[in-house]
Design a protein around this motif. Sequence first.
Motif, mmCIF file in Angstrom:
data_model
loop_
_atom_site.group_PDB
_atom_site.id
_atom_site.type_symbol
_atom_site.label_atom_id
_atom_site.label_comp_id
_atom_site.label_asym_id
_atom_site.label_seq_id
_atom_site.Cartn_x
_atom_site.Cartn_y
_atom_site.Cartn_z
ATOM 1 N N GLU A 184 -2.702 7.810 8.615
ATOM 2 C CA GLU A 184 -3.039 6.728 9.535
ATOM 3 C C GLU A 184 -2.024 5.596 9.476
ATOM 4 O O GLU A 184 -1.559 5.099 10.494
ATOM 5 C CB GLU A 184 -4.432 6.193 9.217
ATOM 6 C CG GLU A 184 -4.866 5.049 10.092
ATOM 7 C CD GLU A 184 -6.199 4.467 9.680
ATOM 8 O OE1 GLU A 184 -6.606 3.488 10.298
ATOM 9 O OE2 GLU A 184 -6.832 4.973 8.730
ATOM 10 N N LYS A 185 -1.712 5.159 8.265
ATOM 11 C CA LYS A 185 -0.768 4.061 8.118
ATOM 12 C C LYS A 185 -0.207 4.049 6.705
ATOM 13 O O LYS A 185 -0.648 4.774 5.838
ATOM 14 C CB LYS A 185 -1.414 2.720 8.443
ATOM 15 C CG LYS A 185 -2.602 2.345 7.576
ATOM 16 C CD LYS A 185 -3.154 1.003 8.034
ATOM 17 C CE LYS A 185 -4.573 0.809 7.634
ATOM 18 N NZ LYS A 185 -5.089 -0.463 8.109
ATOM 19 N N TRP A 186 0.767 3.193 6.516
ATOM 20 C CA TRP A 186 1.367 3.007 5.202
ATOM 21 C C TRP A 186 0.626 1.860 4.531
ATOM 22 O O TRP A 186 0.829 0.704 4.851
ATOM 23 C CB TRP A 186 2.844 2.663 5.361
ATOM 24 C CG TRP A 186 3.583 2.726 4.074
ATOM 25 C CD1 TRP A 186 3.810 1.690 3.232
ATOM 26 C CD2 TRP A 186 4.187 3.865 3.486
ATOM 27 N NE1 TRP A 186 4.515 2.114 2.139
ATOM 28 C CE2 TRP A 186 4.759 3.455 2.277
ATOM 29 C CE3 TRP A 186 4.287 5.198 3.844
ATOM 30 C CZ2 TRP A 186 5.437 4.316 1.438
ATOM 31 C CZ3 TRP A 186 4.960 6.048 3.010
ATOM 32 C CH2 TRP A 186 5.521 5.617 1.820
ATOM 33 N N TRP A 187 -0.288 2.190 3.614
ATOM 34 C CA TRP A 187 -1.086 1.173 2.923
ATOM 35 C C TRP A 187 -0.214 0.356 1.995
ATOM 36 O O TRP A 187 0.852 0.775 1.586
ATOM 37 C CB TRP A 187 -2.196 1.845 2.105
ATOM 38 C CG TRP A 187 -3.167 2.620 2.915
ATOM 39 C CD1 TRP A 187 -3.127 3.960 3.168
ATOM 40 C CD2 TRP A 187 -4.332 2.137 3.574
ATOM 41 N NE1 TRP A 187 -4.184 4.332 3.941
ATOM 42 C CE2 TRP A 187 -4.955 3.228 4.198
ATOM 43 C CE3 TRP A 187 -4.906 0.883 3.694
ATOM 44 C CZ2 TRP A 187 -6.112 3.112 4.936
ATOM 45 C CZ3 TRP A 187 -6.081 0.763 4.425
ATOM 46 C CH2 TRP A 187 -6.660 1.866 5.032
ATOM 47 N N ILE B 64 3.463 9.373 9.920
ATOM 48 C CA ILE B 64 2.720 8.189 9.492
ATOM 49 C C ILE B 64 2.565 7.345 10.754
ATOM 50 O O ILE B 64 3.535 6.804 11.274
ATOM 51 C CB ILE B 64 3.429 7.436 8.360
ATOM 52 C CG1 ILE B 64 3.633 8.391 7.171
ATOM 53 C CG2 ILE B 64 2.623 6.208 7.947
ATOM 54 C CD1 ILE B 64 4.446 7.824 6.041
ATOM 55 N N GLN B 65 1.352 7.289 11.261
ATOM 56 C CA GLN B 65 1.104 6.804 12.610
ATOM 57 C C GLN B 65 1.597 5.392 12.897
ATOM 58 O O GLN B 65 2.076 5.122 13.982
ATOM 59 C CB GLN B 65 -0.373 6.922 12.945
ATOM 60 C CG GLN B 65 -0.798 8.371 13.037
ATOM 61 C CD GLN B 65 -2.258 8.549 13.352
ATOM 62 O OE1 GLN B 65 -3.067 7.643 13.177
ATOM 63 N NE2 GLN B 65 -2.616 9.734 13.807
ATOM 64 N N GLU B 66 1.478 4.467 12.002
ATOM 65 C CA GLU B 66 1.888 3.091 12.279
ATOM 66 C C GLU B 66 3.342 2.817 11.885
ATOM 67 O O GLU B 66 3.724 1.686 11.664
ATOM 68 C CB GLU B 66 0.948 2.106 11.585
ATOM 69 C CG GLU B 66 -0.443 2.124 12.172
ATOM 70 C CD GLU B 66 -1.357 1.066 11.562
ATOM 71 O OE1 GLU B 66 -0.923 0.317 10.667
ATOM 72 O OE2 GLU B 66 -2.516 1.002 11.987
ATOM 73 N N THR B 67 4.137 3.876 11.805
ATOM 74 C CA THR B 67 5.562 3.744 11.489
ATOM 75 C C THR B 67 6.337 4.642 12.456
ATOM 76 O O THR B 67 5.740 5.439 13.183
ATOM 77 C CB THR B 67 5.863 4.198 10.043
ATOM 78 O OG1 THR B 67 5.767 5.621 9.971
ATOM 79 C CG2 THR B 67 4.950 3.544 9.041
#
Length: 119
Positions: A44-47, A82-85
């Motif tokens: 989903e994203k890079w936490w 990685i969706q938000e990247t």
Amino acid sequence: SYDAMMKNYDAQHAAVFSEYSPINHVLSASKSDGGAPPLFMVYEKWWRLPCHAQGECIHHGMFGAKMKERCDEAAVECHLVIQETPQRSLFYNSPAEFLVAKLGVHKKLSGITAGVAKY
């Protein structure tokens, strides 16, 4: 609890975590009959790092990045999104497209990808 698990990690949990973590089996799978299957991983994203919650740690994009590194070292096909990247697969537009290609589904059936939201 998480704190109790970490307190007893070496004594009670390290061997189990190692055995069931797929990153520890890439090389042996790549050398087995038939080789390792290709992977398509979507996060989903890079936490943030370090992780602040259990769900962040186990589903962190860093695991995907390390898994991709291990797969590349073992010559195992691996796609990481990685969706938000900007991190995307160079070959497939969606997990469904990847599955259609890898499972050898007839082109006529590949219309199923049209109903799947692209990342």
